[in-house]
Design a protein around this motif. Structure first.
Motif, PDB file in Angstrom:
ATOM      1  N   MET A  67       0.826  -1.204   0.000  1.00 38.98           N
ATOM      2  CA  MET A  67       0.000   0.000   0.000  1.00 38.98           C
ATOM      3  C   MET A  67       0.863   1.258   0.000  1.00 38.98           C
ATOM      4  SD  MET A  67      -3.108   0.998   2.595  1.00 38.98           S
ATOM      5  CE  MET A  67      -4.061  -0.442   2.110  1.00 38.98           C
ATOM      6  N   GLN A  68       1.989   1.212   0.695  1.00 38.72           N
ATOM      7  CA  GLN A  68       2.891   2.363   0.694  1.00 38.72           C
ATOM      8  C   GLN A  68       3.484   2.589  -0.694  1.00 38.72           C
ATOM      9  OE1 GLN A  68       2.827   4.439   2.916  1.00 38.72           O
ATOM     10  NE2 GLN A  68       3.495   3.811   4.947  1.00 38.72           N
ATOM     11  N   ASN A  69       3.757   1.507  -1.433  1.00 38.06           N
ATOM     12  CA  ASN A  69       4.341   1.640  -2.765  1.00 38.06           C
ATOM     13  C   ASN A  69       3.420   2.372  -3.733  1.00 38.06           C
ATOM     14  OD1 ASN A  69       5.737  -1.666  -2.408  1.00 38.06           O
ATOM     15  ND2 ASN A  69       6.757   0.287  -2.065  1.00 38.06           N
ATOM     16  N   ILE A  70       2.114   2.197  -3.577  1.00 38.46           N
ATOM     17  CA  ILE A  70       1.189   2.838  -4.521  1.00 38.46           C
ATOM     18  C   ILE A  70       0.775   4.238  -4.073  1.00 38.46           C
ATOM     19  CG2 ILE A  70       0.303   0.606  -5.309  1.00 38.46           C
ATOM     20  CD1 ILE A  70      -2.221   1.135  -3.673  1.00 38.46           C
ATOM     21  N   ASN A  71       1.256   4.671  -2.921  1.00 34.25           N
ATOM     22  CA  ASN A  71       0.972   6.036  -2.464  1.00 34.25           C
ATOM     23  C   ASN A  71       1.952   7.010  -3.113  1.00 34.25           C
ATOM     24  OD1 ASN A  71      -1.269   5.574  -0.918  1.00 34.25           O
ATOM     25  ND2 ASN A  71      -0.176   5.416   1.013  1.00 34.25           N
ATOM     26  N   VAL A  72       1.818   7.171  -4.428  1.00 35.08           N
ATOM     27  CA  VAL A  72       2.694   8.059  -5.185  1.00 35.08           C
ATOM     28  C   VAL A  72       1.849   9.162  -5.814  1.00 35.08           C
ATOM     29  CG1 VAL A  72       4.425   6.299  -5.646  1.00 35.08           C
ATOM     30  CG2 VAL A  72       2.500   6.543  -7.203  1.00 35.08           C
ATOM     31  N   GLY A  73       2.473  10.324  -6.005  1.00 31.71           N
ATOM     32  CA  GLY A  73       1.761  11.441  -6.613  1.00 31.71           C
ATOM     33  C   GLY A  73       0.546  11.839  -5.798  1.00 31.71           C
ATOM     34  N   ILE A  74      -0.523  12.180  -6.495  1.00 32.20           N
ATOM     35  CA  ILE A  74      -1.732  12.614  -5.795  1.00 32.20           C
ATOM     36  C   ILE A  74      -2.373  11.477  -5.007  1.00 32.20           C
ATOM     37  CG2 ILE A  74      -2.220  14.383  -7.525  1.00 32.20           C
ATOM     38  CD1 ILE A  74      -4.470  12.497  -8.526  1.00 32.20           C
ATOM     39  N   TYR A  75      -2.051  10.238  -5.364  1.00 29.35           N
ATOM     40  CA  TYR A  75      -2.666   9.092  -4.694  1.00 29.35           C
ATOM     41  C   TYR A  75      -2.128   8.898  -3.277  1.00 29.35           C
ATOM     42  CZ  TYR A  75      -3.986   8.447  -9.512  1.00 29.35           C
ATOM     43  OH  TYR A  75      -4.476   8.664 -10.774  1.00 29.35           O
ATOM     44  N   GLY A  76      -1.029   9.555  -2.983  1.00 29.56           N
ATOM     45  CA  GLY A  76      -0.479   9.491  -1.637  1.00 29.56           C
ATOM     46  C   GLY A  76      -0.755  10.735  -0.818  1.00 29.56           C
ATOM     47  N   GLU A  77      -1.510  11.674  -1.372  1.00 34.48           N
ATOM     48  CA  GLU A  77      -1.824  12.910  -0.661  1.00 34.48           C
ATOM     49  C   GLU A  77      -3.034  12.698   0.244  1.00 34.48           C
ATOM     50  OE1 GLU A  77      -2.389  15.880  -3.625  1.00 34.48           O
ATOM     51  OE2 GLU A  77      -0.305  15.792  -4.350  1.00 34.48           O
ATOM     52  N   VAL A  78      -2.818  12.820   1.539  1.00 37.47           N
ATOM     53  CA  VAL A  78      -3.884  12.601   2.522  1.00 37.47           C
ATOM     54  C   VAL A  78      -4.319  13.960   3.067  1.00 37.47           C
ATOM     55  CG1 VAL A  78      -4.538  11.437   4.659  1.00 37.47           C
ATOM     56  CG2 VAL A  78      -2.842  10.391   3.129  1.00 37.47           C
ATOM     57  N   PRO A  79      -5.540  14.395   2.796  1.00 38.29           N
ATOM     58  CA  PRO A  79      -5.977  15.732   3.228  1.00 38.29           C
ATOM     59  C   PRO A  79      -6.206  15.806   4.734  1.00 38.29           C
ATOM     60  CG  PRO A  79      -7.813  14.539   2.265  1.00 38.29           C
ATOM     61  CD  PRO A  79      -6.596  13.672   2.060  1.00 38.29           C
ATOM     62  N   GLU A  80      -6.060  17.000   5.274  1.00 38.71           N
ATOM     63  CA  GLU A  80      -6.328  17.214   6.697  1.00 38.71           C
ATOM     64  C   GLU A  80      -7.818  17.084   7.001  1.00 38.71           C
ATOM     65  OE1 GLU A  80      -4.038  17.590   9.059  1.00 38.71           O
ATOM     66  OE2 GLU A  80      -2.513  17.321   7.500  1.00 38.71           O
ATOM     67  N   THR A 181      -7.994   5.835   3.386  1.00 38.16           N
ATOM     68  CA  THR A 181      -7.973   4.433   2.973  1.00 38.16           C
ATOM     69  C   THR A 181      -7.132   3.562   3.890  1.00 38.16           C
ATOM     70  OG1 THR A 181      -8.222   5.154   0.685  1.00 38.16           O
ATOM     71  CG2 THR A 181      -7.393   2.924   1.046  1.00 38.16           C
ATOM     72  N   GLU A 182      -5.958   4.043   4.257  1.00 38.56           N
ATOM     73  CA  GLU A 182      -5.028   3.220   5.029  1.00 38.56           C
ATOM     74  C   GLU A 182      -5.631   2.793   6.362  1.00 38.56           C
ATOM     75  OE1 GLU A 182      -2.731   5.912   2.307  1.00 38.56           O
ATOM     76  OE2 GLU A 182      -4.456   6.087   3.636  1.00 38.56           O
ATOM     77  N   VAL A 183      -6.279   3.725   7.031  1.00 37.99           N
ATOM     78  CA  VAL A 183      -6.859   3.422   8.340  1.00 37.99           C
ATOM     79  C   VAL A 183      -8.042   2.468   8.198  1.00 37.99           C
ATOM     80  CG1 VAL A 183      -8.066   4.402  10.327  1.00 37.99           C
ATOM     81  CG2 VAL A 183      -6.064   5.564   9.386  1.00 37.99           C
ATOM     82  N   LYS A 184      -8.906   2.723   7.229  1.00 36.33           N
ATOM     83  CA  LYS A 184     -10.098   1.885   7.097  1.00 36.33           C
ATOM     84  C   LYS A 184      -9.748   0.454   6.700  1.00 36.33           C
ATOM     85  CE  LYS A 184     -14.072   3.394   6.010  1.00 36.33           C
ATOM     86  NZ  LYS A 184     -15.312   3.939   5.396  1.00 36.33           N
ATOM     87  N   THR A 185      -8.745   0.290   5.842  1.00 41.39           N
ATOM     88  CA  THR A 185      -8.365  -1.072   5.474  1.00 41.39           C
ATOM     89  C   THR A 185      -7.712  -1.790   6.649  1.00 41.39           C
ATOM     90  OG1 THR A 185      -6.345  -0.150   4.490  1.00 41.39           O
ATOM     91  CG2 THR A 185      -8.139  -0.706   3.001  1.00 41.39           C
TER      92      THR A 185
END
Length: 386
Positions: A67-80, A181-185
């Motif tokens: 999951m960390q590997n695919i958190n690239v670019g906008i897909y890894g941006e976690v909003p406040e 996503t990370e927390v819910k999974t």
């Protein structure tokens, strides 16, 4: 074979009849406006251009594509904070006019986030185990009746704790914004772990001539199920107040196991619970760091009521007497076993206080419920401020 009734002897038309029929049939001509067969239907491919970031290439690491590997670019941006009230994956292209599917209650990063959630999810799926085949059930042999009954009572308690965890997680998962996503999974994997723990302890209670024991007093169970202040407040109860206790019971269960099946069962459940607590501790510290000292002080004060309930629950003798029988090896040696129980109780309160301080909550003997401090050897008359 008999011919059908009233059928002519020769039902096939001759060539002359065919010619007459063909002459009478009107000649079919294609309509002028009909599309040719080789002309493709018009297509609307605008959707092919509607991506937020095309060309993403996630690279697998030494543990595969995590999951960390695919958190690239906008897909890894976690909003406040998220105002997205549907269930599209983070980074998907939003369709204008899509109706709201959910009114999430947990929409801020500080209310659920933990930096280790993705890694803990990967650990959970890599360390999965199966109750029916991985536990060496055939190593269980008959135990003295008093010891078997005591072990069944311990398993009943742990099974009930897992059942409560299932319900608590189920209540909160659908309230959490899908952007995190990370927390819910991870929490979904924890829910599965809890179901497996619930199952394995019931199986142990019913495999060796025993039975399920008594229901627990349930005061902390009710606190967990009725927690409405927020996920962080619920996590404080689930991971630090209850989780610390569950982990200790599994640790002692492994140390005093009677056979390889019990040792394996307690050890794997202990690993599961340690992973759950790792998320809870990380999230609670993150929340306290983000929200400040006033919020941490509020968490300290809100725990006073739960500490009082816990102290009353810990005075119920059923579980402790069962543990004393397990530790002592039978009713005859309960006195020796009860000394170990007192060590466990003291360790529980000490670890509870240590974890509270680690997350940033100033919880100590002076400001905790005095009846709970008594398990540390402190008189209940100790002043309790805050």
């Amino acid at each position: 074979m008999t011919s059908p009734k009233n059928a002519p002897e020769n039902s096939q038309p001759n060539s002359e009849e065919e010619g007459i029929a063909g002459a009478e049939a009107p000649e079919e001509t294609p309509a002028e406006d009909a599309p040719a067969e080789d002309t493709p239907a018009p297509r609307n491919l605008e959707w092919m251009e509607q991506t937020l970031e095309w060309g993403t290439r996630a690279l697998p690491g030494k543990h595969g594509l995590t999951m960390q590997n695919i958190n690239v670019g906008i897909y890894g941006e976690v909003p406040e904070r998220s105002t997205v009230m549907n269930r599209m994956p983070r980074g998907a292209y939003p369709v204008p006019g899509s109706p709201r599917l959910e009114l999430y209650a947990v929409n801020e990063k500080a209310e659920l986030w933990s930096d280790n959630a993705a890694d803990l999810y990967e650990e959970a799926i890599q360390r999965r185990w199966m109750v029916h085949v991985d536990v060496p059930w055939d190593t269980i042999t008959p135990l003295p009746e008093d010891v078997e009954l005591a072990m069944c009572q311990l398993c009943t308690e742990l099974s009930q704790q897992a059942a409560i965890e299932i319900d608590v997680l189920g209540q909160w998962l659908h309230r959490m914004n899908n952007i995190y996503t990370e927390v819910k999974t991870f929490l979904a994997s924890e829910l599965f772990d809890a179901a497996r723990d619930f199952d394995v302890f019931r199986r142990r209670a019913l495999i060796n001539g025993g039975a399920l024991g008594l229901e627990s007093p349930g005061q902390i169970n009710r606190r967990l199920l009725e927690s409405r202040a927020g996920w962080t407040e619920t996590a404080l109860l689930l991971y630090i107040l209850r989780g610390t206790f569950t982990l200790l019971l599994c640790r002692y269960g492994e140390a005093y196991a009677h056979n390889p099946a019990e040792k394996y069962m307690f050890r794997r459940c202990m690993e599961d619970k340690a992973r759950h607590i790792a998320y809870g501790m990380s999230h609670l510290k993150y929340a306290c760091d983000e929200k400040g000292e006033d919020y941490a002080l509020g968490l300290s004060r809100v725990m006073r009521g739960s500490e009082g309930d816990l102290a009353r629950e810990m005075k119920d003798p059923v579980l402790w007497e069962a543990m004393a029988i397990v530790f002592g090896g039978g009713v005859r040696h309960m006195t020796e076993g009860m000394e170990t129980v007192k060590v466990l109780q003291k360790q529980y309160i000490e670890q509870y206080l240590a974890r509270m301080r680690w997350i940033g909550v100033d919880k100590n003997i002076e400001n905790m419920a005095p009846e709970l401090a008594a398990f540390l050897g402190v008189e209940e008359t100790t002043p309790a401020g805050g």
